[in-house]
Write an enzyme that holds these catalytic residues in place. Structure first.
Site, mmCIF file in Angstrom:
data_model
loop_
_atom_site.group_PDB
_atom_site.id
_atom_site.type_symbol
_atom_site.label_atom_id
_atom_site.label_comp_id
_atom_site.label_asym_id
_atom_site.label_seq_id
_atom_site.Cartn_x
_atom_site.Cartn_y
_atom_site.Cartn_z
ATOM 1 N N ASP A 46 -9.122 -6.541 -38.175
ATOM 2 C CA ASP A 46 -7.859 -6.284 -37.302
ATOM 3 C C ASP A 46 -6.821 -5.639 -38.331
ATOM 4 O OD1 ASP A 46 -6.866 -8.297 -34.705
ATOM 5 O OD2 ASP A 46 -5.281 -7.394 -36.012
ATOM 6 N N ASN A 103 -9.377 -13.546 -26.347
ATOM 7 C CA ASN A 103 -8.087 -13.712 -25.362
ATOM 8 C C ASN A 103 -8.379 -12.770 -24.004
ATOM 9 O OD1 ASN A 103 -6.403 -15.101 -27.110
ATOM 10 N ND2 ASN A 103 -6.109 -12.916 -28.540
ATOM 11 N N SER A 111 -4.075 -7.839 -25.422
ATOM 12 C CA SER A 111 -3.457 -6.487 -25.698
ATOM 13 C C SER A 111 -4.333 -5.259 -25.332
ATOM 14 C CB SER A 111 -2.334 -6.641 -26.905
ATOM 15 O OG SER A 111 -3.460 -6.647 -27.917
ATOM 16 N N HIS A 116 -13.258 -7.978 -27.130
ATOM 17 C CA HIS A 116 -13.190 -8.104 -28.687
ATOM 18 C C HIS A 116 -13.260 -9.603 -28.927
ATOM 19 C CE1 HIS A 116 -9.223 -7.457 -27.028
ATOM 20 N NE2 HIS A 116 -8.522 -8.252 -28.199
ATOM 21 N N HIS A 118 -12.415 -12.038 -31.743
ATOM 22 C CA HIS A 118 -11.725 -12.376 -33.090
ATOM 23 C C HIS A 118 -12.463 -13.276 -33.885
ATOM 24 C CE1 HIS A 118 -7.498 -10.909 -31.763
ATOM 25 N NE2 HIS A 118 -8.132 -11.035 -30.449
HETATM 26 P P1 DGP Z 1 -6.005 -9.277 -28.262
HETATM 27 O O1 DGP Z 1 -4.603 -9.909 -28.344
HETATM 28 O O2 DGP Z 1 -6.824 -10.462 -28.134
HETATM 29 O O3 DGP Z 1 -6.132 -8.066 -27.431
HETATM 30 O O4 DGP Z 1 -6.005 -8.683 -29.881
HETATM 31 C C1 DGP Z 1 -6.038 -7.408 -29.983
HETATM 32 C C2 DGP Z 1 -6.102 -6.974 -31.658
HETATM 33 O O5 DGP Z 1 -6.375 -5.834 -31.956
HETATM 34 C C3 DGP Z 1 -4.820 -7.653 -32.549
HETATM 35 O O6 DGP Z 1 -5.053 -8.736 -33.114
HETATM 36 C C4 DGP Z 1 -4.314 -6.206 -33.302
HETATM 37 C C5 DGP Z 1 -5.715 -5.611 -33.024
HETATM 38 N N1 DGP Z 1 -5.469 -3.968 -32.836
HETATM 39 C C6 DGP Z 1 -4.681 -3.367 -32.373
HETATM 40 N N2 DGP Z 1 -4.749 -2.007 -32.321
HETATM 41 C C7 DGP Z 1 -5.514 -1.915 -33.489
HETATM 42 C C8 DGP Z 1 -6.088 -0.674 -34.207
HETATM 43 O O7 DGP Z 1 -5.798 0.352 -33.985
HETATM 44 N N3 DGP Z 1 -6.962 -1.190 -35.095
HETATM 45 C C9 DGP Z 1 -7.241 -2.146 -35.407
HETATM 46 N N4 DGP Z 1 -8.065 -2.323 -36.577
HETATM 47 N N5 DGP Z 1 -6.954 -3.239 -34.960
HETATM 48 C C10 DGP Z 1 -5.910 -3.155 -33.677
#
Ligand code: DGP
Length: 130
Positions: A46, A103, A111, A116, A118
């Site tokens: 992340d 989420n 978001s 996905h 976590h």
């Molecule tokens: P959620 O809130 O469950 O939609 O989490 C989305 C996650 O994705 C958040 O913890 C940050 C991560 N994230 C967002 N953009 C990127 C990216 O471009 N690369 C990576 N590795 N993670 C990202």
């Protein structure tokens, strides 16, 4: 996007996938710190880690979120859990425990519109989540 979309490693991203951040990461169009992968799933760190281990495990096939999952996704979802366990093992947190989070929607602060999981661990966590 059709939920029955086939795995398509060799073909170019469809118009919908081209708009999806995690489809682009899976396709290697955007960089990520890859942790592990399987035929159906892809795991990467992340960008904004909330714990010493914070890895996202995503299906290669685009699925919007957990609420969009149906029986046709059974193998993809099972593979997410299998790869998440492998990640926990390789990160050295299998024995002490870790948290798996999906989420869904606004209240949960989802978001990114690509399913996905976590994998969060390496420190004690509170419950319930705030
Ligand atoms: P959620 O809130 O469950 O939609 O989490 C989305 C996650 O994705 C958040 O913890 C940050 C991560 N994230 C967002 N953009 C990127 C990216 O471009 N690369 C990576 N590795 N993670 C990202």
């Amino acid at each position: 996007m059709s939920e029955d979309q086939e795995l398509s490693e060799d073909q170019e991203l469809s118009e919908d996938q081209a708009d999806c951040l995690f489809c682009r990461i899976v396709a290697g169009e955007l960089p990520s710190q890859v942790v592990s992968e399987s035929e159906r799933s892809f795991a990467f760190r992340d960008l904004n880690p909330q714990a010493p281990t914070h890895v996202l495990v995503v299906p290669r096939r685009h699925i919007d979120d957990a609420a969009a999952v149906n029986a046709s996704h059974a193998e993809d979802v099972a593979d997410l859990l299998v790869l998440a366990r492998q990640v926990a093992e390789s990160e050295g947190i299998l024995d002490r425990g870790y948290r798996l989070v999906l989420n869904v929607g606004q209240d949960a602060q989802n978001s990114v519109g690509h399913l996905h999981l976590h994998v969060i661990g390496g420190r004690p966590m509170g419950w319930p989540p705030s």
